[in-house]
Design a protein around this motif. Structure first.
Motif, PDB file in Angstrom:
ATOM      1  N   PHE A  44      57.010  63.689  73.301  1.00 48.09           N
ATOM      2  CA  PHE A  44      57.386  62.432  73.942  1.00 48.09           C
ATOM      3  C   PHE A  44      56.397  61.999  75.022  1.00 48.09           C
ATOM      4  CE2 PHE A  44      61.531  63.313  72.027  1.00 48.09           C
ATOM      5  CZ  PHE A  44      61.847  62.052  71.538  1.00 48.09           C
ATOM      6  N   LEU A  45      55.643  62.939  75.560  1.00 44.48           N
ATOM      7  CA  LEU A  45      54.650  62.572  76.570  1.00 44.48           C
ATOM      8  C   LEU A  45      53.444  61.865  75.959  1.00 44.48           C
ATOM      9  CD1 LEU A  45      54.712  65.701  78.912  1.00 44.48           C
ATOM     10  CD2 LEU A  45      55.532  63.398  79.447  1.00 44.48           C
ATOM     11  N   GLU A  46      53.167  62.122  74.673  1.00 47.05           N
ATOM     12  CA  GLU A  46      52.070  61.432  74.008  1.00 47.05           C
ATOM     13  C   GLU A  46      52.524  60.018  73.656  1.00 47.05           C
ATOM     14  OE1 GLU A  46      48.943  62.143  70.309  1.00 47.05           O
ATOM     15  OE2 GLU A  46      50.914  63.107  70.282  1.00 47.05           O
ATOM     16  N   TYR A  47      51.759  59.025  74.048  1.00 46.86           N
ATOM     17  CA  TYR A  47      52.186  57.623  73.905  1.00 46.86           C
ATOM     18  C   TYR A  47      53.547  57.439  74.577  1.00 46.86           C
ATOM     19  CZ  TYR A  47      48.465  57.261  70.414  1.00 46.86           C
ATOM     20  OH  TYR A  47      47.261  57.289  69.776  1.00 46.86           O
ATOM     21  N   ARG A  48      53.664  58.000  75.787  1.00 51.06           N
ATOM     22  CA  ARG A  48      54.969  58.045  76.450  1.00 51.06           C
ATOM     23  C   ARG A  48      55.589  56.673  76.627  1.00 51.06           C
ATOM     24  NH1 ARG A  48      56.785  60.927  82.156  1.00 51.06           N
ATOM     25  NH2 ARG A  48      58.742  59.734  82.377  1.00 51.06           N
ATOM     26  N   ALA A  49      54.811  55.703  77.056  1.00 54.13           N
ATOM     27  CA  ALA A  49      55.383  54.383  77.339  1.00 54.13           C
ATOM     28  C   ALA A  49      56.089  53.821  76.108  1.00 54.13           C
ATOM     29  CB  ALA A  49      54.296  53.429  77.814  1.00 54.13           C
ATOM     30  N   ASP A  50      55.475  53.995  74.943  1.00 52.26           N
ATOM     31  CA  ASP A  50      56.051  53.462  73.715  1.00 52.26           C
ATOM     32  C   ASP A  50      57.284  54.262  73.287  1.00 52.26           C
ATOM     33  OD1 ASP A  50      53.926  51.402  72.976  1.00 52.26           O
ATOM     34  OD2 ASP A  50      52.744  53.222  73.264  1.00 52.26           O
TER      35      ASP A  50
END
Length: 212
Positions: free
Chosen positions: A131-137
């Motif tokens: 979830f931290l990868e591309y977190r904003a999305d």
């Protein structure tokens, strides 16, 4: 799920299959799926789109409150919507909600053996890393599920108290939406815990964990 059923029925109709078989025992959570399997196998030519099926399903189970039921079903569908994700262009990232729910949000997926991962699996660390990868999305997707699920839950609870509505089905779908809501809020809480850890502020984590 409705899309999968109608697509498989279309293939069967095209290739003159003898039957469409669902390998599951009945559960109220899958009532729509069983109805769809029946309609698309016994009357494919008249079954129409998934939207048309949902309209008929709402009328059968919620009578004059069908429009409210259709909206609740639509919101519930959005929680697991299949969408194309293209990470090669960060400005056009679209999170596949179905993939998110079925492969990353459910806790039991992290109990499976995978050749490339240690066992026991690192939970919830493995999920938090995802979830931290591309977190904003992904966080936006989690918050969307949170909103859709809560709104749908409220609508189904209201329908359960309406005369002429299928109370059992409405309450079952309300529980399903609450499960979606719980999963979304659990992962949002874990992301918040990660932030607190990075800030060196670990005292609020126990309180946040107890709330979950």
């Amino acid at each position: 799920m409705m899309k999968n059923i109608s697509m498989m029925a279309e293939l069967g109709h095209r290739d003159h299959a003898e039957a469409l078989i669902a390998y599951a025992s009945y559960d109220k959570s899958y009532d729509r799926a069983f109805d769809a399997t029946a309609e698309y196998s016994w009357g494919f030519a008249d079954a129409g789109t998934n939207k048309a099926f949902d309209e008929r399903y709402a009328i059968r189970n919620f009578g004059k409150y069908a429009p409210e039921a259709e909206e609740a079903i639509r919101l519930m569908n959005l929680c697991v919507e299949e969408r194309r994700a293209d990470f090669t262009n960060p400005d056009s990232v679209v999170i596949n909600m179905f993939n998110l729910m079925t492969e990353h949000m459910g806790y039991y997926f992290y109990s499976y053996l995978q050749p490339t991962k240690p066992y026991p699996r690192n939970f919830p660390g493995e999920g938090v890393t995802y979830f931290l990868e591309y977190r904003a999305d992904k966080e936006r997707a989690l918050r969307s599920i949170q909103c859709f699920a809560e709104k749908a839950r409220q609508k189904f609870l209201q329908l359960a108290d309406k005369e002429g509505c299928n109370r059992d089905i409405a309450l079952r779908y309300a529980v399903d939406c609450e499960n979606y809501l719980c999963l979304a809020e659990d992962w949002l809480a874990l992301l918040k815990m990660h932030d607190l850890t990075q800030e060196g502020n670990i005292q609020p984590i126990a309180k946040l964990a107890r709330r979950r």
